[in-house]
Design an enzyme around this catalytic site. Sequence first.
Site, mmCIF file in Angstrom:
data_model
loop_
_atom_site.group_PDB
_atom_site.id
_atom_site.type_symbol
_atom_site.label_atom_id
_atom_site.label_comp_id
_atom_site.label_asym_id
_atom_site.label_seq_id
_atom_site.Cartn_x
_atom_site.Cartn_y
_atom_site.Cartn_z
ATOM 1 N N GLY A 1 0.730 -1.236 0.043
ATOM 2 C CA GLY A 1 0.010 -0.062 -0.079
ATOM 3 C C GLY A 1 0.840 1.243 0.035
ATOM 4 C CD GLU B 1 0.220 -9.305 1.456
ATOM 5 O OE1 GLU B 1 -0.571 -8.523 1.130
ATOM 6 O OE2 GLU B 1 -0.101 -10.290 1.943
ATOM 7 N N PRO B 2 4.746 -5.331 -0.511
ATOM 8 C CG PRO B 2 7.033 -4.674 -0.616
ATOM 9 C CD PRO B 2 5.993 -5.751 -0.098
ATOM 10 N N GLY B 3 3.638 -3.706 -3.643
ATOM 11 C CA GLY B 3 3.634 -3.924 -5.064
ATOM 12 C C GLY B 3 4.031 -2.518 -5.952
ATOM 13 N NE ARG C 1 -1.772 4.147 -11.955
ATOM 14 C CZ ARG C 1 -2.293 4.664 -10.981
ATOM 15 N NH1 ARG C 1 -3.103 3.845 -10.397
ATOM 16 N NH2 ARG C 1 -2.204 5.799 -10.614
ATOM 17 C CE1 TYR D 1 -8.483 1.755 -9.803
ATOM 18 C CE2 TYR D 1 -6.322 1.692 -10.754
ATOM 19 C CZ TYR D 1 -7.179 1.161 -10.152
ATOM 20 O OH TYR D 1 -6.986 -0.284 -10.090
ATOM 21 C CB CYS E 1 -14.691 4.217 -30.384
ATOM 22 S SG CYS E 1 -13.697 4.270 -31.897
ATOM 23 C CD GLU E 2 -15.555 3.268 -24.116
ATOM 24 O OE1 GLU E 2 -16.134 3.906 -23.495
ATOM 25 O OE2 GLU E 2 -15.889 1.833 -24.439
ATOM 26 C CE1 TYR F 1 -2.004 -3.144 -8.650
ATOM 27 C CE2 TYR F 1 -0.535 -1.351 -7.851
ATOM 28 C CZ TYR F 1 -1.117 -2.754 -7.848
ATOM 29 O OH TYR F 1 -0.855 -3.445 -6.492
#
Length: 418
Positions: free
Chosen positions: A239, A273-275, A312, A316, A343-344, A372
Amino acid sequence: MNHFEYRDGRLFAEDVAIAEIAAAVGTPFYCYSTATLTRHYEAMAHALERVKGRICYAVKANSNQAVIQTLAKLGVGADVVSEGEARRALAAGIAPSEIVFSGVGKTRDEMRFAIEAGIGQFNVESIGELDVLNQVAVDLSQTATVVFRVNPDVDAQTHDKISTGRKEDKFGVDIVLAPELFQRAAEMPGIEPVGLAVHIGSQLTTLDPFREAFTRVANMVTDLRSAGHKVTCLDLGGGLGIVYDGEEPPEPTEYAAVVAETVGDLNVELTFEPGRVLVGNAGILVTSVIQVKETATKRFVVVDAAMNDFTRPTLYGAVHAAAPVNENSGSELTESEIVGPVCETGDILASNARLPALAENDLLYLKSAGAYGAVMASSYNTRLPIPEIMVNHAEFSVIRPRPSFEELLSLDHMPKWL
Ligand SMILES: *Cc1c(COP(=O)(O)O)cnc(C)c1O
């Protein structure tokens, strides 16, 4: 600190010019730096020495096997959330005993696979899951080592969609139920309960939520012990945030100080648990300009990367700094919106980027795209899956090639009635 820097106005990853990679593999692509991965691992490992924690890299942040193996060689274990990720970690050479199986919805098949593979720790998130895991373990005449992921009801003060430790979130068991779970587990032949886990969210930029969550967990360890349970392990999750665009996340040493202060005296083995903090700043996304489109109100820079390659910003509202690969210092900077061809309307990679004059085929890059990014990519709009490149000193290697259209189209099979 990372190893993407300009030399005489040209962007390099370590000792490789980004333009050279672009010429060789085409755009768009992700590019990772081995030296940066190493540096971030070392900063974390060094900080955690004082609490003697083991690092189980959260594979979901970037699960390319070359990335996992680079970190595995430095000594990490893995935190996985699916059988697929477990298989990647094992294939990259991580010992099963150093793999933690997290996730709110492990299937029986996944549990069976993980037990047979010798996965070292199951982070259980519900009473129902505990029952199923016990059944699967008993069927295999094995015992699963379990920690309970508790929900401490702490707001991580991060983006709503990556906040996981509030009581309304789907993750973890209410922390007050921990004694009941330990009690139940003690009566189960297939389960050995050893501790608690907590992971309250991602991209945390302040320490207070960590302090609050770890304190609640520490108090629960004391309660469990006074109820006669043995608690030998704590998994404190990941986190820790990184710099995307001006954030000031805590240093690993400051994070470690909070760990020491809250759980340092409990005499437990600690897992982290670092990502994102290991891989986020170790990667960039390189793209080229297709078209510069001026409208009455905006300058749109249409590039060949899109929301399917890097979701991302769309998912987010994440802000990633963007810059040209070749500095154009003479040119005036114009506020620009970097958009992809999908097309968005939400297909925006960066808003309000201040960029110089640009023409077709000019290269741009988005910073801090190592976490990510590639893992969330899709082939929406039948765009070819984006390749990944890894740099090491003066060398680079394609660690996931761009498939051909033939390969992509051949994945569809016609039913016999057509
Ligand atoms: C996603 C996740 C992590 C990693 O989070 P980062 O913010 O990338 O460090 C760690 N543990 C669990 C259980 C997760 O779901």
